[in-house]
Scaffold this motif. Structure first.
Motif, mmCIF file in Angstrom:
data_model
loop_
_atom_site.group_PDB
_atom_site.id
_atom_site.type_symbol
_atom_site.label_atom_id
_atom_site.label_comp_id
_atom_site.label_asym_id
_atom_site.label_seq_id
_atom_site.Cartn_x
_atom_site.Cartn_y
_atom_site.Cartn_z
ATOM 1 N N TYR A 76 0.815 -1.209 0.000
ATOM 2 C CA TYR A 76 0.000 0.000 0.000
ATOM 3 C C TYR A 76 0.854 1.267 0.000
ATOM 4 C CZ TYR A 76 0.861 -1.623 4.724
ATOM 5 O OH TYR A 76 1.464 -2.149 5.838
ATOM 6 N N LEU A 90 -7.007 3.286 1.163
ATOM 7 C CA LEU A 90 -7.882 2.228 0.646
ATOM 8 C C LEU A 90 -7.090 0.968 0.315
ATOM 9 C CD1 LEU A 90 -10.358 4.147 -1.714
ATOM 10 C CD2 LEU A 90 -10.774 3.288 0.603
ATOM 11 N N SER A 91 -5.886 1.144 -0.185
ATOM 12 C CA SER A 91 -5.046 -0.004 -0.483
ATOM 13 C C SER A 91 -4.672 -0.746 0.801
ATOM 14 C CB SER A 91 -3.781 0.448 -1.216
ATOM 15 O OG SER A 91 -2.990 -0.658 -1.574
ATOM 16 N N GLY A 94 -7.795 -2.469 2.078
ATOM 17 C CA GLY A 94 -8.085 -3.641 1.274
ATOM 18 C C GLY A 94 -7.154 -4.793 1.600
ATOM 19 N N TYR A 95 -5.870 -4.504 1.748
ATOM 20 C CA TYR A 95 -4.897 -5.560 2.042
ATOM 21 C C TYR A 95 -5.135 -6.142 3.428
ATOM 22 C CZ TYR A 95 -0.502 -8.059 1.439
ATOM 23 O OH TYR A 95 0.431 -9.046 1.288
ATOM 24 N N THR A 97 -8.026 -6.249 4.996
ATOM 25 C CA THR A 97 -9.248 -7.052 4.907
ATOM 26 C C THR A 97 -8.976 -8.398 4.260
ATOM 27 O OG1 THR A 97 -10.529 -5.001 4.686
ATOM 28 C CG2 THR A 97 -11.650 -7.048 4.122
ATOM 29 N N MET A 366 -11.153 -8.091 -2.907
ATOM 30 C CA MET A 366 -10.542 -7.034 -2.108
ATOM 31 C C MET A 366 -9.072 -6.818 -2.454
ATOM 32 S SD MET A 366 -12.891 -5.731 -0.152
ATOM 33 C CE MET A 366 -11.845 -4.756 0.901
ATOM 34 N N SER A 424 -17.367 -5.408 -1.919
ATOM 35 C CA SER A 424 -16.109 -4.831 -1.442
ATOM 36 C C SER A 424 -16.305 -3.390 -0.984
ATOM 37 C CB SER A 424 -15.033 -4.910 -2.537
ATOM 38 O OG SER A 424 -15.337 -4.062 -3.624
ATOM 39 N N TYR A 428 -15.018 -0.923 2.025
ATOM 40 C CA TYR A 428 -14.228 0.272 1.745
ATOM 41 C C TYR A 428 -14.912 1.552 2.237
ATOM 42 C CZ TYR A 428 -10.723 -2.048 -1.197
ATOM 43 O OH TYR A 428 -9.690 -2.824 -1.647
#
Length: 476
Positions: A76, A90-91, A94-95, A97, A366, A424, A428
């Motif tokens: 990220y 967000l990256s 997402g990672y 999650t 994700m 997703s 987010y």
């Protein structure tokens, strides 16, 4: 007093990190997950696309580790450096999650495996299964809080437990392979007559992403490499080795059982395929190997999930409290938030008919944003010429690789479909509250204009997803 120099990893160790990161629960379920949606031809095409796309992504990680060595806080960090604070957040979200969902899939698969002996566990998503899994989550949680951060013995056992059963499986299915069964399965066979080849291939895309998660293993530890050039070679060697295993497990299974029978196997479906050849002991053997492997991997990924939040907080993409450590140097706040989310996901599996498949596809969905942003950042560097002043010859090669990797990641987002994209966004959009807290506590403006628009789109998508779930238009 001088601090000890950090341990340096040789090529074999870096390669093992890639293999260990990528070989997890997914490979044990490939016969069933592929058998549900495609035949042999679709599988060949799917692995060709996935292998080529992920190879380009592996090259991207290699390039970025060499050209941006200071960005070592996680995948990220590339998103933040290239596209600003919100996309970097967000990256990271997402990672993180992905790590949590991956751990949920581990528990579901363990209970599904034991469900063959204890029907009360079902497919891993019964009340009893979720209760037992929840106990396991919090036992590991308090174990980690006491300072259990590295366990060489566990890692050794996990590595053996992952690879040995897979190799033995391949030996038996290789000898038991029947060309006539494979021929029937080649175009899909009964039940897939109405499904075109494109639809069959598209149905496998999120599965292929799931089994490749972890390809960034060597790049994550690039600063510990004895030679920087070993990072790219380790990524390539590890990737090619795992790809061979994945393709062989998938394709040889089509020569053992008819595709509709593969589709009906309970997970881990490798156990069912081997049992069809050698009897019940084959299922027990694969199941034991999987359970030991997954339990060990769960410990590693629990640590990684907490480290994601901790590192993101250190680089000011998450609230500062997530960087807090206890006296054992464990990021306890990040660990509590991580296991709370895992617990929530476990409860939600009670409402999913195919809990493992849902966790698999949502995990894959994700991870697409972090991977897309990594590829896009490499593409941005190549287009702008940044860091290429002294090496202009490598720029065109990197531009091509980054372009293909970006195209592949974008194509995966499309292949995943609207359902999983909206699901997703359910994570987010609400998760953005952590970003708001992080920005305000540091006195920063919350959103730039473009970021505000992006959040509005994400929030709108999340509202649609919640409406679809409430009305039954989106099913899990």
């Amino acid at each position: 007093m001088t601090e000890p120099s950090p341990q340096k990893f040789a090529l074999p160790t870096l390669s093992a990190m890639v293999v260990g990161s990528m070989v997890g629960a997914g490979i044990f379920s490939l016969p069933q997950t592929f058998g549900r949606v495609t035949g042999g031809l679709g599988a060949i095409i799917a692995w060709g696309i996935a292998g080529g796309g992920m190879l380009m992504l592996a090259f991207v990680f290699q390039t970025l580790s060499r050209r941006k060595p200071e960005l070592d806080a996680g995948v990220y960090a590339y998103a933040k450096a290239g596209f600003g604070n919100y996309l970097g957040f967000l990256s990271a979200l997402g990672y993180w999650t992905v790590c949590c969902l991956g751990n949920v899939s581990y528990w579901v698969l363990i209970k599904s495996t034991l469900g063959a002996l204890f029907p009360v566990l079902g497919d891993g998503n019964t009340v009893t299964a979720v209760a037992i899994s929840s106990v396991g989550v919090w036992v590991v949680h308090f174990l980690i809080l006491r300072g259990v951060r590295e366990a060489a013995f566990i890692n050794t056992v996990v590595t053996v437990a992952k690879i040995i059963p897979i190799l033995i499986f391949l030996v038996f299915v290789g000898f038991g392979f029947k060309a006539d069964i494979f021929a029937v399965n080649f175009h899909g066979g009964p039940g897939l007559e109405s499904e075109g080849l494109f639809a069959q291939v598209r149905g496998t895309m999120l599965v292929t992403v799931f089994v490749f998660v972890g390809i960034e293993g060597a790049s994550v530890y690039s600063r510990y490499a004895r030679k920087r050039s070993d990072v790219g070679l380790a990524t390539l060697l590890g990737f090619l080795g795992v790809l061979c295993l994945l393709v062989l497990v998938t394709m040889l299974s089509y020569g053992v059982m008819l595709r509709p029978d593969l589709a009906e196997l309970r997970n881990p479906s490798m156990a069912g395929v081997l049992a069809a050849l050698v009897g019940p002991w084959g299922a027990v053997f694969i199941s034991l190997g999987l359970i030991v492997s997954v339990l060990g991997a769960y410990l590693s990924w629990s640590l990684l999930a907490a480290e994601v939040l901790y590192s993101a907080a250190k680089m000011e993409s998450m609230p500062a409290f997530l960087a807090a450590e206890n006296r054992n140097k464990v990021p306890f706040a990040a660990l509590w938030l991580t296991n709370s989310l895992i617990q929530l996901f476990l409860i939600l599996t009670l409402f999913a008919e195919q809990a493992f498949l849902l966790a698999l596809k949502l995990t894959s969905s994700m991870i697409l944003l972090p991977y897309f942003l990594v590829a896009a950042y490499a593409l941005k560097l190549a287009l702008s010429g940044e860091t290429y002043g002294r090496e202009p010859k490598g720029r065109n090669v990197d531009l091509t690789r980054a372009g293909l990797a970006t195209l592949y990641a974008a194509g995966l987002i499309y292949a995943g479909g609207l359902k999983f994209l909206l699901l997703s966004l359910v994570i987010y959009a609400p998760g953005t509250v952590l970003f708001v807290i992080a920005q305000r506590e540091r006195g920063h403006r919350v959103f730039a204009p473009a970021e505000a628009l992006l959040f509005a789109v994400a929030a709108g998508g999340a509202v649609l997803a919640f409406y679809g779930l409430a009305t039954g238009r989106i099913s899990v």
